[in-house]
Design an enzyme around this catalytic site. Structure first.
Site, PDB file in Angstrom:
ATOM      1  N   HIS A 194       0.736  -1.267   0.176  1.00  0.00           N
ATOM      2  CA  HIS A 194       0.093   0.130   0.146  1.00  0.00           C
ATOM      3  C   HIS A 194       0.943   1.367   0.031  1.00  0.00           C
ATOM      4  O   HIS A 194       1.087   2.115   1.139  1.00  0.00           O
ATOM      5  CB  HIS A 194      -0.609   0.111   1.092  1.00  0.00           C
ATOM      6  CG  HIS A 194      -1.605   1.309   1.451  1.00  0.00           C
ATOM      7  ND1 HIS A 194      -3.377   0.814   1.490  1.00  0.00           N
ATOM      8  CD2 HIS A 194      -1.420   2.682   1.279  1.00  0.00           C
ATOM      9  CE1 HIS A 194      -3.920   1.629   1.967  1.00  0.00           C
ATOM     10  NE2 HIS A 194      -3.052   3.431   1.053  1.00  0.00           N
ATOM     11  N   HIS A 216       1.302   5.433  -1.611  1.00  0.00           N
ATOM     12  CA  HIS A 216       1.491   6.588  -2.635  1.00  0.00           C
ATOM     13  C   HIS A 216       2.098   6.812  -2.908  1.00  0.00           C
ATOM     14  O   HIS A 216       2.891   7.540  -2.286  1.00  0.00           O
ATOM     15  CB  HIS A 216      -0.014   8.171  -1.839  1.00  0.00           C
ATOM     16  CG  HIS A 216      -1.138   6.762  -1.004  1.00  0.00           C
ATOM     17  ND1 HIS A 216      -2.094   6.941  -1.837  1.00  0.00           N
ATOM     18  CD2 HIS A 216      -1.521   5.973   0.392  1.00  0.00           C
ATOM     19  CE1 HIS A 216      -3.382   6.435  -1.297  1.00  0.00           C
ATOM     20  NE2 HIS A 216      -2.593   5.770  -0.021  1.00  0.00           N
ATOM     21  N   LEU A 217       2.694   7.072  -4.428  1.00  0.00           N
ATOM     22  CA  LEU A 217       3.563   7.421  -5.065  1.00  0.00           C
ATOM     23  C   LEU A 217       3.366   8.967  -5.621  1.00  0.00           C
ATOM     24  O   LEU A 217       4.187   9.743  -5.541  1.00  0.00           O
ATOM     25  CB  LEU A 217       4.185   6.661  -6.187  1.00  0.00           C
ATOM     26  CG  LEU A 217       4.881   5.418  -5.323  1.00  0.00           C
ATOM     27  CD1 LEU A 217       5.372   4.826  -6.866  1.00  0.00           C
ATOM     28  CD2 LEU A 217       5.594   5.381  -4.634  1.00  0.00           C
ATOM     29  N   LYS A 246      -8.780  -0.630  -5.694  1.00  0.00           N
ATOM     30  CA  LYS A 246      -9.658  -0.046  -4.946  1.00  0.00           C
ATOM     31  C   LYS A 246     -10.802   0.097  -4.277  1.00  0.00           C
ATOM     32  O   LYS A 246     -11.153   0.821  -5.219  1.00  0.00           O
ATOM     33  CB  LYS A 246      -8.393   1.172  -4.889  1.00  0.00           C
ATOM     34  CG  LYS A 246      -8.025   2.201  -3.749  1.00  0.00           C
ATOM     35  CD  LYS A 246      -7.287   1.219  -2.574  1.00  0.00           C
ATOM     36  CE  LYS A 246      -7.896   2.232  -0.866  1.00  0.00           C
ATOM     37  NZ  LYS A 246      -6.786   2.095  -0.113  1.00  0.00           N
ATOM     38  N   HIS A 296     -10.361   0.559   1.989  1.00  0.00           N
ATOM     39  CA  HIS A 296     -10.320   1.502   2.771  1.00  0.00           C
ATOM     40  C   HIS A 296     -11.774   1.639   3.504  1.00  0.00           C
ATOM     41  O   HIS A 296     -12.848   1.963   2.973  1.00  0.00           O
ATOM     42  CB  HIS A 296      -9.962   3.297   2.245  1.00  0.00           C
ATOM     43  CG  HIS A 296     -10.132   4.114   3.469  1.00  0.00           C
ATOM     44  ND1 HIS A 296      -8.466   4.811   3.086  1.00  0.00           N
ATOM     45  CD2 HIS A 296     -11.082   4.702   4.451  1.00  0.00           C
ATOM     46  CE1 HIS A 296      -8.979   5.709   4.708  1.00  0.00           C
ATOM     47  NE2 HIS A 296      -9.980   5.568   5.181  1.00  0.00           N
ATOM     48  N   HIS A 340      -3.997  -0.825   6.295  1.00  0.00           N
ATOM     49  CA  HIS A 340      -4.403   0.151   6.983  1.00  0.00           C
ATOM     50  C   HIS A 340      -5.514  -0.844   8.404  1.00  0.00           C
ATOM     51  O   HIS A 340      -5.940   1.031   8.603  1.00  0.00           O
ATOM     52  CB  HIS A 340      -4.385   1.746   7.158  1.00  0.00           C
ATOM     53  CG  HIS A 340      -5.338   1.969   5.763  1.00  0.00           C
ATOM     54  ND1 HIS A 340      -6.002   2.002   5.818  1.00  0.00           N
ATOM     55  CD2 HIS A 340      -5.342   2.388   4.786  1.00  0.00           C
ATOM     56  CE1 HIS A 340      -7.311   2.687   4.832  1.00  0.00           C
ATOM     57  NE2 HIS A 340      -6.458   2.766   3.642  1.00  0.00           N
ATOM     58  N   ASP A 351       1.400   2.419   4.043  1.00  0.00           N
ATOM     59  CA  ASP A 351       0.550   4.397   3.590  1.00  0.00           C
ATOM     60  C   ASP A 351       0.937   5.194   3.406  1.00  0.00           C
ATOM     61  O   ASP A 351       0.410   5.976   3.873  1.00  0.00           O
ATOM     62  CB  ASP A 351      -0.454   3.912   3.863  1.00  0.00           C
ATOM     63  CG  ASP A 351      -1.949   5.204   4.017  1.00  0.00           C
ATOM     64  OD1 ASP A 351      -1.953   5.466   2.762  1.00  0.00           O
ATOM     65  OD2 ASP A 351      -2.516   5.030   4.352  1.00  0.00           O
ATOM     66  N   HIS A 360       2.873  14.680   1.540  1.00  0.00           N
ATOM     67  CA  HIS A 360       2.004  15.450   1.629  1.00  0.00           C
ATOM     68  C   HIS A 360       2.650  16.918   1.586  1.00  0.00           C
ATOM     69  O   HIS A 360       3.654  16.544   2.382  1.00  0.00           O
ATOM     70  CB  HIS A 360       0.707  15.859   2.314  1.00  0.00           C
ATOM     71  CG  HIS A 360      -0.397  15.041   2.348  1.00  0.00           C
ATOM     72  ND1 HIS A 360      -1.902  14.955   1.000  1.00  0.00           N
ATOM     73  CD2 HIS A 360      -0.607  13.883   2.408  1.00  0.00           C
ATOM     74  CE1 HIS A 360      -2.293  14.049   1.118  1.00  0.00           C
ATOM     75  NE2 HIS A 360      -1.784  13.638   2.065  1.00  0.00           N
ATOM     76  N   ALA A 398      -4.833  14.360   5.064  1.00  0.00           N
ATOM     77  CA  ALA A 398      -4.773  13.243   5.854  1.00  0.00           C
ATOM     78  C   ALA A 398      -3.797  12.415   5.057  1.00  0.00           C
ATOM     79  O   ALA A 398      -3.799  12.626   4.171  1.00  0.00           O
ATOM     80  CB  ALA A 398      -6.154  12.665   5.561  1.00  0.00           C
TER      81      ALA A 398
HETATM   82  C1  NCD Z   1      -4.215   8.856   2.199  1.00  0.00           C
HETATM   83  C2  NCD Z   1      -3.470   9.804   0.724  1.00  0.00           C
HETATM   84  O1  NCD Z   1      -2.795  11.215   1.246  1.00  0.00           O
HETATM   85  O2  NCD Z   1      -3.672   9.452  -0.715  1.00  0.00           O
HETATM   86  N1  NCD Z   1      -3.923   9.670   2.918  1.00  0.00           N
HETATM   87  C3  NCD Z   1      -3.797   8.516   4.423  1.00  0.00           C
HETATM   88  O3  NCD Z   1      -4.301   9.786   5.132  1.00  0.00           O
HETATM   89  N2  NCD Z   1      -4.289   7.960   4.709  1.00  0.00           N
HETATM   90  C4  NCD Z   1      -5.063   8.370   1.900  1.00  0.00           C
HETATM   91  C5  NCD Z   1      -6.162   6.941   2.167  1.00  0.00           C
HETATM   92  O4  NCD Z   1      -4.869   5.789   1.620  1.00  0.00           O
HETATM   93  O5  NCD Z   1      -6.417   7.341   3.276  1.00  0.00           O
HETATM   94 ZN    ZN Z   2      -4.060   4.999   1.613  1.00  0.00          ZN
END
Ligand code: NCD
Ligand code: ZN
Length: 363
Positions: A29, A31-32, A115, A152, A190, A263, A267, A279
């Site tokens: 899991h 996010h790139l 997803k 999720h 998660h 995860d 940001h 988040a």
């Molecule tokens: C993730 C994101 O920023 O893309 N944020 C997070 O708080 N985990 C999205 C997600 O996996 O819920």
């Molecule tokens: Zn995520």
């Protein structure tokens, strides 16, 4: 696998340190993101993991075979020189997803999973699914072709207390969904509560759960320690201490239904230190160091390889990686932030000295 008593072969006797050598791990899991952020964060994930499941919550989201193929190419082009990191792609489910497109992408290996974001549950989830019952034709097709859904699991009802959203989703949405689709393979992503740990266990092996590094080391009080800590805010939000302890027990139990899913969700600092903080925790730099520290503290280093490198591959029907990675019990300081264009992303546990560090990777 070689544990503790083995020593780092790259160091000379004077600075030999305890080490742990495991099959190269995977991250189920990640996010790139895209563009400059992708370029900035990918090297950290690629230095730790051989493969990774890449989340599709770009703007706009990755919903078609063409989107996923193009995104995969951008990731491959952003890999650091010499990296053999393999991105495994996903499809973002919406109210308009067509079963035929899902099946085509899976057959062509454009993606290995889909997803499921309940609409509005988290960052870039506003195109997500509004009605899980209406998603039945898509889920039935996935069940038929053996394609997993990655979930999720949080209620999107704004009247539900944020700390209860996972539990409410599990009771009201997930359990009925698993009942409706008895052969569907699902990953509860998660996991943050002891109740969800039990649900994963009860439905294994067709259901598995990922656990992040941060949910193993912070609880909900950490977010308010000495003031409000935006860099510890993610979704699902960390829960109370008893849940954190249940997660640590679950991952170190040796049960094959639990696996890595960091995860890592970068940001830029400005989006975190803001009136309305986004988040996501950027855990990609310190993921393995954190996980292995937890296993060490729990006296479970002998179970780390299964959690990190075997359970997820087995669930997804993939061979474990061939190479190895060595973790060293040698303190190392972590960089505090990663520059991205003219901005930066704050690193989870950045600036700290961590007891474990990453050693040699053998392809
Ligand atoms: C993730 C994101 O920023 O893309 N944020 C997070 O708080 N985990 C999205 C997600 O996996 O819920
Ligand atoms: Zn995520």
């Amino acid at each position: 696998m070689n544990i503790g008593e083995l020593f780092d072969a790259t160091a000379d006797a004077a600075d030999a340190v305890p080490s742990l050598t495991i099959r190269r791990p995977d991250d189920w899991h990640i996010h790139l993101r895209d563009g400059g952020m992708l370029k900035a964060v990918l090297p950290f994930t690629a230095a730790q993991f051989a493969r990774g499941i890449v989340m599709p919550n770009l703007v706009p989201p990755v919903t078609s075979v063409a989107d996923a193929t193009a995104y995969r190419e951008r990731i491959m082009a952003a890999r650091p020189d010499g990296s053999d990191f393999q991105p495994l792609m996903t499809c973002y489910l919406t109210d308009h997803t067509r079963p035929d497109e899902i099946e085509r992408g899976f057959a062509e290996r454009a993606w290995i999973a889909a997803k499921l974001y309940p609409a509005g549950a988290t960052t870039n989830a506003h195109h997500g699914v509004t009605d899980l019952v209406a998603l039945a034709p898509v889920l039935e097709r996935m069940e038929k072709i053996g394609m997993p859904v990655l979930i999720h699991g949080e209620s999107t009802d704004p009247s539900v207390d944020i700390f209860d959203r996972e539990e409410v989703f599990m009771e009201k949405s997930l359990l009925p969904l698993l009942k409706r689709h008895q052969g569907l393979k699902a990953v509860i992503e998660h996991v943050t509560t002891s109740g969800t740990v039990d649900i994963v266990r009860a439905h294994a092996p067709r259901v598995a759960g990922t656990v992040t590094p941060h949910h193993l080391v912070i609880n909900r009080t950490s977010i308010f320690q000495g003031g409000l800590r935006p860099h510890l805010y993610c979704l699902p939000v960390a829960k109370r201490e008893s849940h954190r302890l249940a997660l640590r027990k679950a991952v170190t139990s040796g049960e094959s239904c639990f696996m890595i899913g960091t995860d890592t969700a970068p940001h830029v600092r400005g989006a975190k230190e803001a009136e309305c903080c986004s988040a996501g925790i950027f855990g990609g730099v310190t993921a393995l160091q954190t996980y292995v520290q937890v296993f060490d503290e729990e006296g479970a280093l002998d179970r780390f390889e299964a959690f990190a490198s075997l359970n997820g591959a087995r669930f997804h029907g993939l061979e474990p990686n061939k190479g190895t990675l060595t973790l060293l019990k040698r303190p190392s300081s972590v960089l505090s932030a990663v520059p991205v264009d003219e901005k930066e992303v704050v690193v989870f546990r950045g600036g700290e000295v961590l007891p474990w560090s990453i050693g040699r990777v053998k392809a």
